[in-house]
Design a protein around this motif. Structure first.
Motif, mmCIF file in Angstrom:
data_model
loop_
_atom_site.group_PDB
_atom_site.id
_atom_site.type_symbol
_atom_site.label_atom_id
_atom_site.label_comp_id
_atom_site.label_asym_id
_atom_site.label_seq_id
_atom_site.Cartn_x
_atom_site.Cartn_y
_atom_site.Cartn_z
ATOM 1 N N SER A 12 0.819 -1.217 0.000
ATOM 2 C CA SER A 12 0.000 0.000 0.000
ATOM 3 C C SER A 12 0.850 1.263 0.000
ATOM 4 C CB SER A 12 -0.923 0.020 1.226
ATOM 5 O OG SER A 12 -0.155 -0.036 2.414
ATOM 6 N N THR A 13 2.158 1.105 0.138
ATOM 7 C CA THR A 13 3.063 2.253 0.179
ATOM 8 C C THR A 13 4.366 1.925 -0.535
ATOM 9 O OG1 THR A 13 2.169 2.871 2.353
ATOM 10 C CG2 THR A 13 4.231 3.915 1.690
ATOM 11 N N PHE A 14 4.825 2.846 -1.370
ATOM 12 C CA PHE A 14 6.150 2.741 -1.967
ATOM 13 C C PHE A 14 7.112 3.612 -1.160
ATOM 14 C CE2 PHE A 14 3.769 2.077 -6.142
ATOM 15 C CZ PHE A 14 3.945 0.700 -6.103
ATOM 16 N N PHE A 15 8.400 3.309 -1.293
ATOM 17 C CA PHE A 15 9.415 4.097 -0.598
ATOM 18 C C PHE A 15 10.439 4.610 -1.607
ATOM 19 C CE2 PHE A 15 7.622 1.393 2.656
ATOM 20 C CZ PHE A 15 7.418 2.296 3.693
ATOM 21 N N LEU A 16 10.572 5.931 -1.651
ATOM 22 C CA LEU A 16 11.559 6.568 -2.519
ATOM 23 C C LEU A 16 12.911 6.568 -1.805
ATOM 24 C CD1 LEU A 16 9.249 9.524 -3.517
ATOM 25 C CD2 LEU A 16 9.908 7.665 -5.024
ATOM 26 N N ILE A 94 5.433 7.096 -0.107
ATOM 27 C CA ILE A 94 4.500 7.691 -1.071
ATOM 28 C C ILE A 94 3.461 6.640 -1.443
ATOM 29 C CG2 ILE A 94 5.979 7.089 -3.050
ATOM 30 C CD1 ILE A 94 4.964 9.665 -4.417
ATOM 31 N N SER A 95 2.205 7.050 -1.530
ATOM 32 C CA SER A 95 1.144 6.105 -1.880
ATOM 33 C C SER A 95 1.234 5.762 -3.366
ATOM 34 C CB SER A 95 -0.229 6.702 -1.574
ATOM 35 O OG SER A 95 -0.498 7.781 -2.463
ATOM 36 N N PRO A 96 0.773 4.566 -3.770
ATOM 37 C CA PRO A 96 0.814 4.200 -5.194
ATOM 38 C C PRO A 96 0.116 5.207 -6.101
ATOM 39 C CG PRO A 96 0.378 2.260 -3.872
ATOM 40 C CD PRO A 96 0.344 3.430 -2.939
ATOM 41 N N ASP A 97 -1.064 5.693 -5.703
ATOM 42 C CA ASP A 97 -1.798 6.646 -6.545
ATOM 43 C C ASP A 97 -1.014 7.941 -6.737
ATOM 44 O OD1 ASP A 97 -3.883 4.924 -6.959
ATOM 45 O OD2 ASP A 97 -5.143 5.751 -5.356
ATOM 46 N N ALA A 98 -0.413 8.444 -5.646
ATOM 47 C CA ALA A 98 0.406 9.663 -5.751
ATOM 48 C C ALA A 98 1.632 9.413 -6.629
ATOM 49 C CB ALA A 98 0.837 10.120 -4.361
ATOM 50 N N SER A 174 9.023 -2.833 -2.413
ATOM 51 C CA SER A 174 8.382 -1.513 -2.338
ATOM 52 C C SER A 174 9.381 -0.369 -2.432
ATOM 53 C CB SER A 174 7.585 -1.382 -1.036
ATOM 54 O OG SER A 174 8.456 -1.528 0.073
ATOM 55 N N LEU A 175 10.677 -0.682 -2.530
ATOM 56 C CA LEU A 175 11.708 0.352 -2.555
ATOM 57 C C LEU A 175 12.041 0.745 -3.989
ATOM 58 C CD1 LEU A 175 13.676 2.086 -0.873
ATOM 59 C CD2 LEU A 175 15.363 0.241 -1.134
ATOM 60 N N LEU A 176 11.793 2.011 -4.305
ATOM 61 C CA LEU A 176 12.102 2.533 -5.639
ATOM 62 C C LEU A 176 13.560 2.980 -5.702
ATOM 63 C CD1 LEU A 176 8.782 4.497 -6.035
ATOM 64 C CD2 LEU A 176 9.461 2.553 -7.422
ATOM 65 N N SER A 177 14.026 3.317 -6.902
ATOM 66 C CA SER A 177 15.456 3.593 -7.112
ATOM 67 C C SER A 177 15.797 5.073 -7.182
ATOM 68 C CB SER A 177 15.934 2.929 -8.410
ATOM 69 O OG SER A 177 15.611 1.557 -8.419
ATOM 70 N N VAL A 186 8.952 1.915 -11.359
ATOM 71 C CA VAL A 186 7.808 1.349 -10.636
ATOM 72 C C VAL A 186 7.442 -0.030 -11.178
ATOM 73 C CG1 VAL A 186 5.370 1.658 -10.045
ATOM 74 C CG2 VAL A 186 6.894 3.638 -10.084
ATOM 75 N N MET A 187 7.449 -0.188 -12.497
ATOM 76 C CA MET A 187 6.986 -1.466 -13.069
ATOM 77 C C MET A 187 7.896 -2.633 -12.680
ATOM 78 S SD MET A 187 7.970 -1.286 -17.112
ATOM 79 C CE MET A 187 9.685 -1.414 -17.663
#
Length: 313
Positions: A12-16, A94-98, A174-177, A186-187
């Motif tokens: 439910s949450t991604f992390f930048l 950050i939320s997925p929608d945002a 859930s950790l982005l780059s 994201v994909m």
């Protein structure tokens, strides 16, 4: 009691990410980033304001410059919230929608900037190839229609991105780059089939390469015209009118091509290098384009200096 299968839990949450292993200096890094954003937003707003209010700048070249400033402004505003949250407050969630909304705007304004750079290369070709008919070929109506068509093309091109990301399932990573959301980043987190995203992302990348190829062709034609000019001074004078645009093309495309290459072909590159290049891609073009055009355009430079002198008096 049956085992709980964590792989089926939807994220439910991604992390930048900021700068790995340097979180303790994020507050210091935020100072130049804030200054760069401030200068970029102020510079691009200034260019748009002058072109809108000064009738002497109501020419095709400056209309296209205002479009470039608008796309740079959009890039800055789209990425500013997450980057400042990370470096000022270490707030990485950050939320997925945002996230999907942010990547839509970032890709949209990037596509718009690529299109504007293409239009500007054609503008330079027409100005050099047929200077006497320049204003009759590029009338105000044609400039506005061209800008609207290419803006619509850019929006429609990236419009599917949020929807094809929304259909994916994210359940393990859930950790982005980067410090902001990109479609290709994201994909990669999806645990469901992302082939549609890969194929469409490749198609969008091809359109950007097509823009760059057309810019290259425009400059080959310009170079052919320049080589046909007899005097050395005349050649330099004609080439000087293209320096600002060539600088803008290099400032925009070099980081984006490098970033795309690192994403697709390099697994061994240090994450910090990828992050720095990604930040350069969003921070440097909006910062440098107003400076380059203000310095190289005598008309724009004189107007800014006149206004500053008026305020001092």
């Amino acid at each position: 009691m049956s085992d709980f299968n964590t792989s089926e839990v939807k994220i439910s949450t991604f992390f930048l990410i900021g700068i790995p292993e340097m979180e303790h200096i994020h507050i210091w890094v935020s100072i130049p980033i804030c200054l760069m954003y401030l200068v970029a937003i102020l510079g691009n707003c200034t260019i748009i304001f002058f072109i809108k209010t000064e009738t002497s700048l109501h020419e095709p070249m400056y209309y296209f410059l205002s479009m470039l400033a608008f796309s740079d402004l959009g890039l800055s505003i789209s990425s500013l919230p997450t980057m400042l949250r990370i470096f000022l407050f270490n707030a990485t969630a950050i939320s997925p929608d945002a996230c999907f909304a942010q990547e839509f705007f970032i890709h949209g304004f990037s596509a718009m900037e690529s299109s504007v750079l293409l239009i500007m290369s054609v503008d330079r070709f027409i100005a050099i190839h047929n200077p006497l008919r320049y204003t009759s070929i590029l009338t105000s109506d044609r400039v506005i229609k061209t800008g609207l068509i290419f803006a619509m093309k850019s929006i429609l091109l990236v419009l599917p991105f949020p929807f094809i990301l929304k259909r994916l399932t994210f359940c393990k990573k859930s950790l982005l780059s980067h410090s902001y959301c990109l479609h290709q980043d994201v994909m990669k987190l999806a645990c469901s089939d992302n082939r549609v995203n890969v194929i469409y992302g490749f198609f969008v990348a091809l359109t950007a390469m097509l823009d760059l190829s057309c810019i290259f062709v425009s400059y080959m034609l310009i170079l052919k015209i320049v080589l046909g000019i007899a005097s050395h001074r005349g050649r330099l004078k004609v080439l000087n009118t293209c320096i600002s645009h060539i600088s803008a093309v290099l400032i925009f495309y070099v980081p984006i091509i490098t970033l795309a290459a690192l994403h697709r072909f390099s697994k061994s590159v240090l994450p910090v290098i990828r992050i720095i290049i990604a930040d350069v891609f969003l921070l440097v073009p909006p910062l440098m384009n107003p400076i380059v055009y203000s310095v190289k355009s005598q008309q724009m430079r004189n107007l800014i200096l006149v206004k500053l002198c008026e305020k001092q008096h």
